[in-house]
Design an enzyme around this catalytic site. Sequence first.
Site, short mmCIF file in Angstrom:
data_model
loop_
_atom_site.label_atom_id
_atom_site.label_comp_id
_atom_site.label_asym_id
_atom_site.label_seq_id
_atom_site.Cartn_x
_atom_site.Cartn_y
_atom_site.Cartn_z
N ARG A 164 -7.78 -4.51 -2.86
CA ARG A 164 -7.42 -3.75 -3.66
C ARG A 164 -8.71 -3.30 -4.87
O ARG A 164 -8.46 -3.94 -5.98
CB ARG A 164 -6.05 -3.82 -4.47
CG ARG A 164 -4.98 -3.93 -3.18
CD ARG A 164 -3.71 -4.09 -3.74
NE ARG A 164 -2.73 -4.32 -2.89
CZ ARG A 164 -2.25 -4.15 -1.74
NH1 ARG A 164 -2.31 -2.72 -1.75
NH2 ARG A 164 -1.58 -4.62 -0.99
N CYS A 167 0.92 -1.33 0.00
CA CYS A 167 0.10 -0.07 -0.15
C CYS A 167 0.71 1.19 0.00
O CYS A 167 0.55 2.32 -0.64
CB CYS A 167 -0.85 -0.07 1.13
SG CYS A 167 -2.02 -1.56 1.24
C1 BEZ Z 1 0.68 -4.56 1.89
O1 BEZ Z 1 1.81 -4.63 1.75
O2 BEZ Z 1 0.19 -3.56 1.38
C2 BEZ Z 1 -0.35 -5.43 2.12
C3 BEZ Z 1 0.16 -7.14 2.12
C4 BEZ Z 1 -0.77 -8.09 2.49
C5 BEZ Z 1 -1.71 -7.77 3.03
C6 BEZ Z 1 -2.24 -6.58 3.35
C7 BEZ Z 1 -1.31 -5.50 2.90
#
Ligand code: BEZ
Length: 233
Positions: free
Chosen positions: A138, A55
């Site tokens: 997402r 993110c």
């Molecule tokens: C992230 O790195 O944004 C992420 C990865 C796995 C689950 C939730 C967020």
Amino acid sequence: METMLEQKVVAMPRIGDKAPEFKAVTTQGEIHFPIDYKGKWIILFSHPADFTPVCTTEFMTFASREEEFRKLNCQLVGLSVDGLFSHIAWLRTIKDKIEYKGMKNIEVKFPLIEDITMDVARKYGMIQPGESNTKAVRAVFFIDPKGIIRAIIYYPLSTGRNFDELKRALIAMQAADKYSIATPADWKPGEDVIVPPAGSCGTAKERMEQTNGEMKCYDWFFCTKPLVLQDLN
Ligand code: BEZ
């Protein structure tokens, strides 16, 4: 804790639907969505959680390219099921501490919605229990200036989005609206576009002849032509 029976069941919005309306608190103050952005395209996108690496790369990329989307008359609006103070702390960390792929001091100026109740995320089908009950996937919603959902893309938690593709899809939809054309596979602005068959089609040769060779026809149903994009909005 909610049981399965108590969970609110909400129909997921689909392409062609009016974008569901809501009021929310964001990092840029309160918003009334989508009315506040009437006349603009909107990309409403959710992310799973603040203070997570994928993110963070997405926010840095989107924020550093915000001007490109603004020039296309497009407002960016983010959302996660975190609270406002988490959002503020995370965005401050990004600005003050993170340098990534040449991006640094990145200030996120578009609104990031707090949605601890998950009301908005549920309304938009961003909570997909097969992937996560507690985080939004997402999701990317493209909403046109009349408030109609024009495209929806979902990615799993593990996969960061491609912002060139989001921009390309936005331009393709704007070009389709303005010029009544369609865009072929892997189209990029500047490349030939597809001319929908008119009522009476004729053969490929006849269609090409009708346009003094501007069109190239592969068969009676499949013709392309060059298109210079101008002032899409
Ligand atoms: C992230 O790195 O944004 C992420 C990865 C796995 C689950 C939730 C967020």
